[in-house]
Design an enzyme around this catalytic site. Structure first.
Site, PDB file in Angstrom:
ATOM      1  N   GLU A   1       0.811  -1.546  -0.391  1.00 20.91           N
ATOM      2  CA  GLU A   1      -0.265  -0.313  -0.142  1.00 20.91           C
ATOM      3  C   GLU A   1       0.895   1.320  -0.141  1.00 20.91           C
ATOM      4  OE1 GLU A   1      -1.883   0.397   3.905  1.00 20.91           O
ATOM      5  OE2 GLU A   1      -3.890   1.330   3.027  1.00 20.91           O
TER       6      GLU A   1
ATOM      7  N   LYS B   1      -8.892   2.274  -2.335  1.00 22.88           N
ATOM      8  CA  LYS B   1      -9.962   1.845  -1.538  1.00 22.88           C
ATOM      9  C   LYS B   1     -11.083   1.745   0.005  1.00 22.88           C
ATOM     10  CE  LYS B   1      -7.523   1.047   3.080  1.00 22.88           C
ATOM     11  NZ  LYS B   1      -5.662   1.218   4.346  1.00 22.88           N
TER      12      LYS B   1
ATOM     13  N   CYS C   1      -5.177  -2.948   1.958  1.00 21.83           N
ATOM     14  CA  CYS C   1      -5.407  -3.125   3.597  1.00 21.83           C
ATOM     15  C   CYS C   1      -6.606  -3.275   4.326  1.00 21.83           C
ATOM     16  CB  CYS C   1      -4.469  -2.045   4.229  1.00 21.83           C
ATOM     17  SG  CYS C   1      -3.746  -2.058   5.606  1.00 21.83           S
TER      18      CYS C   1
END
Lengths: 577, 577
Positions: free
Chosen positions: A46, A131, A167
């Protein structure tokens, strides 16, 4: 392409926040390596281009632009391979993010940012994933910077359907992973920057195994590695097959590169050793803070106690003995055995150790303040003066020689304010400030034990560490002497002083602190667990009333679920009892 | 009820974070007062029960529960009146907010929280409004704690339709205010906790006027007042009629209670005085930090320079001369005129002033370090030792007598690291750390000027302040002497030292810093404004490389749109150039 023939490379790199050039160089090097190994796909953590967490650097337009330029460099390096890499994407729409500044002279438009994964293939950016779950608790502030979208796309690569998420996304039940699996993903890549705390490795591994198993989809999980201020990213990237069996992994606490097929692999069994992990996290945290900030050497005040002994042993492992200077600063109250223990420790670790007495300086303070303090009893004031003289000496050495001061206080002390602001709290990095005192002993014993069993270097006769680097400590020797382990904790700032004069035994204090700080239990809940009411009340009072000290503490390396510092935001002015 | 006969009371109270009992007592007292004046409605600021910002206290279940109990007390006091008051509401649904802890031993369920306004009438909670726009930038972290809902209700009170919204909500174009107006609100109440920066009063007033005018709806805006750590809430609650004319307001920087009809009132004209506002904010910030944290007295190191002179003058206004102790700590380099200027300032302000020489202590440091520093030139090390001796002496006085140390560094110094960590940076509150040096002079001149024109107290012959309290400074006297205003800035840590040896003139430095820190301009943008390239680069380098010092700085009072501290979150480890 048949999934069983699909070859994935994992680039578990150690990025540095703001080092866009250096991070990109690491990414491009790993791409080349992946190509040499005929990998079809290479994945990176990330925000690999910017480093994580970039914090308010994200508010700088030049930072965002340079990150985009670096993405272009990576795109250019993608001939013949597919790449998934984290970067900051920016929407063309400009919006006033800082509402309060709308009418002010300081108003500047800012753009909408996304925490993004680029999917790159053969010189082209073929897709982007944003994300969708932004962590905004503890040390995380992602809602401060990023927006989300509802789109959860799949990407078509080499005839396979790939789901990508980032994540936090994979931690969400019925989140992006489920959606991508239901849409028919052949495999899923999660790119992460998941920081360490003790026990998190197991939690993370079990969670991702569950996602793979529950959705019958193979998952390649790539995690960042490296220290960044208070955080340590522990790596340990994993690949699970669709049965949720671990089929490949990267090492933890170091850079690694793995090649894996998503099928037809054997299961790997991994076990965590909590104390080893904490040890490794602290060593990496020291090394990266010191080196990434451009320091060559550190200086540590050695007291003869266990905290400074452990800090020194960790620093030697992180940096090598040549980079560590110890300073012993005895005063009138320092016992002979403290001096000896400190000197023996330095000898064991082969570090330079200077002795600088604080007696003359302390006398001059007492002289100077004699008139002001006339008819006043000696109290904590005089104790603090001594601690602050030591702080001043260490800082003077730091200023004169450019060494970074490592402070040595533990979490138990910091919690209840049993530390002197500008004294023993002085330094650039508080190495063990998230390590409770009882864990300090466990770590010391762990170091002694591993040192006894360490392999011996064939030429030097020294131990070498798990990474094959020779370490300075002589193999087979007990580094942190039994004397230091056995003695009763004392700040040695007044005659006969012991920690137990002011605090309960650490075996009792530490669980109380864990219940209160890490588990956020109420006073009543803690008392109901069987702790003495008055003691609990007194300790909670101490924790609450020392927020002002912790505000001014150096950053410390986080190793528990709740460290003091950025992830714990308490008001100083606070009348809640 | 006819709107013209509807009487609203504004309870502009000074709450303290965590003081649920004390805050509720203030609320109940103001309710009684409103009843005595036959008000139909009384309104209180955002999160009035808990104080603002409660930060991570919101994660404590006992805190949330007690806030609900206090709401019940307020409900009981509502016979015969309507009340709008801020509190934390909690949903019965329990959710795992901290996703990372799901599988860990530290997992505890937490409940969904809302930043809420209670609408209370005649002993009943008749409605609730949940803040729909959560600020999550600069010093604000509301997404960390609160959830939002899409419901924007109106409340029926006394035959009128009332819209209620909370702080940020009213700053949003086409936000809750528009929606409530379109639904037919007869008037709107906004409850706020809007912190001060210089110029914000005008911005806020114009914005709310625009909302009232644009939606043809009267608005009663009640703002919090008081200091809370780094923030000062400046009050200045307003009432606008539906033409957007200001028809009533509360005083700024003090508690106030206003009664107003929403129609048939005369327009009031208000003007801001930037320097007066900053002055008042600093005075309130000092007073509330010191008093709310239970201190009686403060101690300040006086150098003879303008920063410590201004800090002392502000502290005297905040606390009274009897609560301020000055300590003059001359060293070998301190000039005679510095000593005289400092003593004269103390005399002007009628504060106690002690003189404690640092010479003997400094000599003892040099002696003690002679061996270590052999063959090394004197450099910043020796300068810092002196500053840290002064820090240690002030802290010793703090420890011995319980006085809070006020540090005296300004924003320009803090920005470029022209300050000694643990030295002049030591203290509990950095009073002027958000005040650029050029503004320090403006404030000093403002104090001199108002002092000349202040009304004289009939009995004591002293000035009295705008609140009618006698102040210590003798009327008509120039408090901060011309000598102090005229001298060239110097840290006096080496012979002949001047700030201008290391820094550009503050008239040039301060605009560069403002462009970089407050306006977030890039290096290139600043150079393009006409500043010298090398100077800009050097100063930006200094700002970026002193993050570690600011990490350990005491909290300071925010008076600009972007202060160092909680609202500016830069990584320390950072290679972005």
């Amino acid at each position: 392409m048949n999934l069983s023939k699909y070859k994935i490379a994992i680039g578990q790199i150690n990025t540095t926040v703001g080092d866009l050039d250096g991070n990109t160089e690491k990414i491009v090097n790993a791409i080349e390596k992946a190509k040499q190994h005929n990998a079809h796909l290479v994945v990176f953590p990330e925000l690999a281009i910017t480093g994580y967490p970039p914090k308010d650097l994200l508010l700088k337009s030049s930072f965002i632009e340079k990150n985009r330029e670096k993405l272009d460099e990576i795109i250019k390096a993608s001939e013949g391979i597919t790449i998934v890499v984290g970067f900051v994407d920016v929407s063309e729409t400009k919006v006033p993010r800082d509402i309060y500044d709308i009418s002010s002279r300081f108003y500047t438009e800012s753009r909408i940012l996304y925490n993004a994964a680029a999917v790159i293939q053969n010189g082209k950016l073929i897709g982007k994933y944003y994300k969708s779950h932004l962590p905004n608790y503890d040390v995380f502030d992602e809602s401060r910077y990023f927006e989300t979208v509802k789109d959860i796309p799949l990407f078509s690569v080499d005839g396979l359907k790939m789901g990508v998420n980032i994540c936090e996304d994979i931690w969400i039940d019925e989140g992006p992973t489920e959606r991508q699996a239901k849409q028919g993903a052949d495999f899923i890549v999660n790119i992460s920057a998941s920081p360490f705390y003790a026990g998190k490795g197991n939690i993370r591994r079990e969670l991702i195994a569950k996602r793979a198993r529950g959705n019958s989809v193979p998952i390649a999980y790539v995690n960042l590695i490296g220290g960044q201020d208070d955080l340590v990213f522990d790596g340990g990237s994993y690949v699970f097959d669709k049965k949720g069996r671990l089929i490949a992994h990267c090492r933890r606490f170091e850079e690694d590169f793995a090649l894996v097929n998503l099928e037809s692999q054997k299961e790997v069994i991994l076990k965590e050793n909590l104390i080893k992990d904490i040890h490794d996290a602290l060593v990496l945290g020291i090394r990266d803070y010191v080196r990434k900030n451009g320091f060559q050497n550190v200086v540590i005040g050695l007291s003869g106690g266990i905290d400074s002994a452990l800090t020194t042993a960790l620093a030697v492992e992180a940096l090598g003995a040549d980079s560590v200077l110890c300073v012993l600063m005895p005063g009138e109250i320092t016992s002979k055995s403290s001096v000896e223990d400190a000197q023996n420790l330095a000898k064991n670790l082969k570090v330079k150790c200077k002795t600088i007495s604080i007696s003359e300086i302390f006398t001059s303070y007492l002289n100077t303040l004699k008139k002001e303090f006339k008819n006043r009893k000696s109290d904590a004031t005089e104790e603090n003066i001594q601690a602050r003289i030591r702080g001043n000496i260490l800082m003077a050495i730091s200023n004169k020689f450019g060494h970074l001061v490592l402070s040595t206080g533990n979490k138990s002390e910091l919690a209840v304010g049993y530390a002197t602001l500008y004294g023993d709290m002085a330094g650039g990095l508080a190495v063990i400030s998230d390590v409770p005192k009882t864990m300090v002993y466990q770590l010391a014993r762990y170091i002694n034990q591993t040192n006894k069993t360490d392999a011996q270097h064939p030429i030097t006769g020294l131990s070498y560490d798990p990474y094959g680097r020779p370490v300075i400590r002589p193999a087979g020797v007990e580094i942190i002497l039994q004397n230091i382990l056995d003695k009763e904790p004392s700040a040695e700032l007044r005659i006969g002083q012991k920690d137990s004069d002011d605090l309960p035994p650490y075996e009792i204090l530490d669980p109380i602190l864990q219940h209160y700080i890490e588990e956020n239990k109420t006073k009543v809940e803690i008392i109901n667990l069987g702790f003495e009411k008055e003691m609990v009340e007194e300790m909670i009072y101490k924790v609450d009333h020392n927020e002002y000290k912790r505000k001014q503490a150096p950053i410390g390396i986080k190793i528990t679920p709740k460290a003091f510092g950025f992830g714990r935001r308490m008001p100083i002015t606070n009348k809640f009892k």
